[in-house]
Motif scaffolding. Structure first.
Motif, PDB file in Angstrom:
ATOM      1  N   HIS A   1       7.824 -75.704  44.470  1.00 18.58           N
ATOM      2  CA  HIS A   1       8.486 -74.414  44.234  1.00 18.58           C
ATOM      3  C   HIS A   1       8.262 -73.479  45.434  1.00 18.58           C
ATOM      4  O   HIS A   1       9.196 -72.840  45.924  1.00 18.58           O
ATOM      5  CB  HIS A   1       7.971 -73.794  42.948  1.00 18.58           C
ATOM      6  N   ASP A   2       7.035 -73.401  45.934  1.00 16.57           N
ATOM      7  CA  ASP A   2       6.743 -72.555  47.102  1.00 16.57           C
ATOM      8  C   ASP A   2       7.534 -73.015  48.327  1.00 16.57           C
ATOM      9  O   ASP A   2       8.052 -72.190  49.083  1.00 16.57           O
ATOM     10  CB  ASP A   2       5.246 -72.579  47.426  1.00 16.57           C
TER      11      ASP A   2
ATOM     12  N   SER B   1      11.117 -71.975  48.121  1.00 20.46           N
ATOM     13  CA  SER B   1      11.306 -70.525  48.144  1.00 20.46           C
ATOM     14  C   SER B   1      11.111 -69.888  49.518  1.00 20.46           C
ATOM     15  O   SER B   1      11.449 -68.722  49.697  1.00 20.46           O
ATOM     16  CB  SER B   1      10.336 -69.863  47.158  1.00 20.46           C
ATOM     17  N   THR B   2      10.563 -70.624  50.474  1.00 20.37           N
ATOM     18  CA  THR B   2      10.305 -70.012  51.772  1.00 20.37           C
ATOM     19  C   THR B   2      11.617 -69.746  52.519  1.00 20.37           C
ATOM     20  O   THR B   2      12.522 -70.582  52.505  1.00 20.37           O
ATOM     21  CB  THR B   2       9.360 -70.862  52.638  1.00 20.37           C
TER      22      THR B   2
ATOM     23  N   TYR C   1      -2.738 -74.070  53.952  1.00 18.68           N
ATOM     24  CA  TYR C   1      -2.662 -74.996  52.822  1.00 18.68           C
ATOM     25  C   TYR C   1      -2.643 -76.442  53.314  1.00 18.68           C
ATOM     26  O   TYR C   1      -3.409 -77.294  52.852  1.00 18.68           O
ATOM     27  CB  TYR C   1      -1.413 -74.706  51.992  1.00 18.68           C
TER      28      TYR C   1
ATOM     29  N   TYR D   1       0.542 -69.151  55.669  1.00 22.74           N
ATOM     30  CA  TYR D   1       0.229 -69.659  54.331  1.00 22.74           C
ATOM     31  C   TYR D   1       0.273 -71.186  54.303  1.00 22.74           C
ATOM     32  O   TYR D   1      -0.696 -71.846  53.924  1.00 22.74           O
ATOM     33  CB  TYR D   1       1.189 -69.082  53.282  1.00 22.74           C
TER      34      TYR D   1
END
Length: 189
Positions: free
Chosen positions: A26-27, A30-31, A72, A68
């Protein structure tokens, strides 16, 4: 009796929990940093739209493009390195030369390519979809071998091996097949 040589790659399953994989997918979707002109080979700029796919650079030769995801995926790289060393006795290089993410669908075609010709470079390729149907294709070809696309699977192989992400066969697929590509080296170029 002929001796069978092991394949030149290592498969790591379950490095990410299903919850972590779902949140990460999802992340990634969404970027706003996605670009439509990622490609597996050098192509003249005028032809970049043909044979390209969506992707984004997270980190390249020490330059961070997304803090980010860089943090990660750096943590994930250490996790994969530890698993490979404990499971297979292989100590991967510690420096990260590149972290890229790519997305493909049935119109995204790439070619056999090498990620790097740097001596001792290794690729960590992660299959980032939280769900996937093997009938939809998307497998990874490394030289003559085929590794099935499985959610959360990581494949570690020398970066100079010819490889290609197989075609997504399902033209009705309503989501992207996303892969993570990390190259580790002893020294940055």
């Amino acid at each position: 009796m002929t001796e069978h040589n092991p394949p030149p790659y290592y498969i790591i399953d379950n490095a990410l929990s299903s919850e972590e994989l779902l949140a990460l997918y999802h992340d990634l979707q969404s970027t706003p940093k996605w670009r439509l002109t990622r490609k597996s080979k050098t192509t003249p700029q005028a032809l970049a739209a043909f044979g390209s796919f969506p992707g984004f650079k997270v980190e390249n030769n020490g330059r961070i493009h997304d803090e980010y995801f860089s943090g990660y995926f750096r943590c994930l790289t250490y996790r994969i390195r530890k698993i490979v060393e404990e499971t297979h006795g292989l100590k991967l290089p510690q420096k990260i030369a590149r972290i890229h993410v790519g997305a493909k669908n049935s119109t995204s075609k790439t070619e056999l390519h090498r990620d790097s010709n740097i001596q001792g470079a290794w690729t960590i390729l992660g299959f980032m979809n939280p769900v996937w149907n093997a009938k939809d294709g998307g497998e990874l070809k490394i030289e003559e071998d085929v590794v099935q696309y499985k959610t959360g699977r990581f494949v570690v192989f020398p970066s100079n091996l010819l490889h290609d992400g197989g075609f997504v066969k399902n033209e009705q697929l309503s989501y992207w097949r996303i892969t993570l590509n990390i190259i580790v080296v002893d020294e940055l170029p």
